[in-house]
Design an enzyme around this catalytic site. Structure first.
Site, PDB file in Angstrom:
ATOM      1  N   ASP A  12      -6.812  -1.473  -4.848  1.00  0.00           N
ATOM      2  CA  ASP A  12      -7.883  -1.115  -3.906  1.00  0.00           C
ATOM      3  C   ASP A  12      -8.808  -0.067  -4.512  1.00  0.00           C
ATOM      4  OD1 ASP A  12      -6.620  -2.790  -2.045  1.00  0.00           O
ATOM      5  OD2 ASP A  12      -5.554  -1.121  -1.093  1.00  0.00           O
ATOM      6  N   ASP A  28       0.859  -1.183   0.000  1.00  0.00           N
ATOM      7  CA  ASP A  28       0.000   0.000   0.000  1.00  0.00           C
ATOM      8  C   ASP A  28       0.893   1.230   0.000  1.00  0.00           C
ATOM      9  OD1 ASP A  28      -2.491  -1.288  -0.019  1.00  0.00           O
ATOM     10  OD2 ASP A  28      -2.545  -1.440   2.163  1.00  0.00           O
TER      11      ASP A  28
END
Length: 177
Positions: free
Chosen positions: A154, A136
């Site tokens: 995402d 991330d």
């Protein structure tokens, strides 16, 4: 249409709209999401140190973190079993999404949503297999509060879910008005 026995020498087909994208096109979109996701993650892993944060604006940073869990770090501290659980779950959902795309390939909203979710799910599966966790790197924040870091996969999953909800609320033929 057949023009046999037509009274006029020419016969024209009824006007039709532009052809809808087909199954392979939707899978191509999923593939594009995977490529963009993996390219951005490759850059982050090679350009930043784990835990490093670069402030870009007063509300947005680039960071490099691993998320062993799911959305909002769900089950991130579960001891390791969640890695394979999420891989198997994502692959099962991906199979279902592929079937959904095939069944609705001539539509627009539903296969678009499913293709985005499929690409995002598989992008994150690649990370779980390679790194044991998802990379991330997008960090949105305000007044000291940080949204959980996320990535391109995402974002595609979230956009796909929003489109599915909109499709069901406003474009589904089963909705009574």
């Amino acid at each position: 249409p057949s023009c046999a026995g037509a009274a006029t020498p020419t016969c024209t087909a009824p006007a039709s709209r532009a052809p809808m994208p087909r199954f392979a096109s939707w899978l191509g979109l999923s593939g594009l999401v995977i490529v963009l996701d993996q390219l951005t993650k490759f850059w982050v892993v090679s350009a930043l140190r784990l835990g490093q944060s670069i402030e870009l604006t007063s509300f947005f940073n680039l960071v490099f973190v691993y998320n062993a869990g799911a959305a909002f770090s769900f089950l991130s501290d579960a001891g390791g079993w969640q890695r394979w659980f999420f891989v198997v779950l994502a692959l099962a959902v991906s199979g279902w999404l592929t079937l959904l795309i095939r069944q609705h390939a001539s539509e627009r909203m539903l296969p678009l949503a499913a293709a985005l979710i499929l690409g995002g799910a598989l992008g994150n599966v690649i990370d779980r297999i390679r790194f044991g966790a998802v990379v991330d790197f997008l960090d949105v924040h305000a007044a000291g509060w940080h949204w959980p870091a996320f990535n391109v996969a995402d974002s595609a999953i979230s956009a796909g879910v929003v489109l599915l909800i909109l499709q069901q609320l406003f474009f589904s033929s089963s909705v009574k008005k």
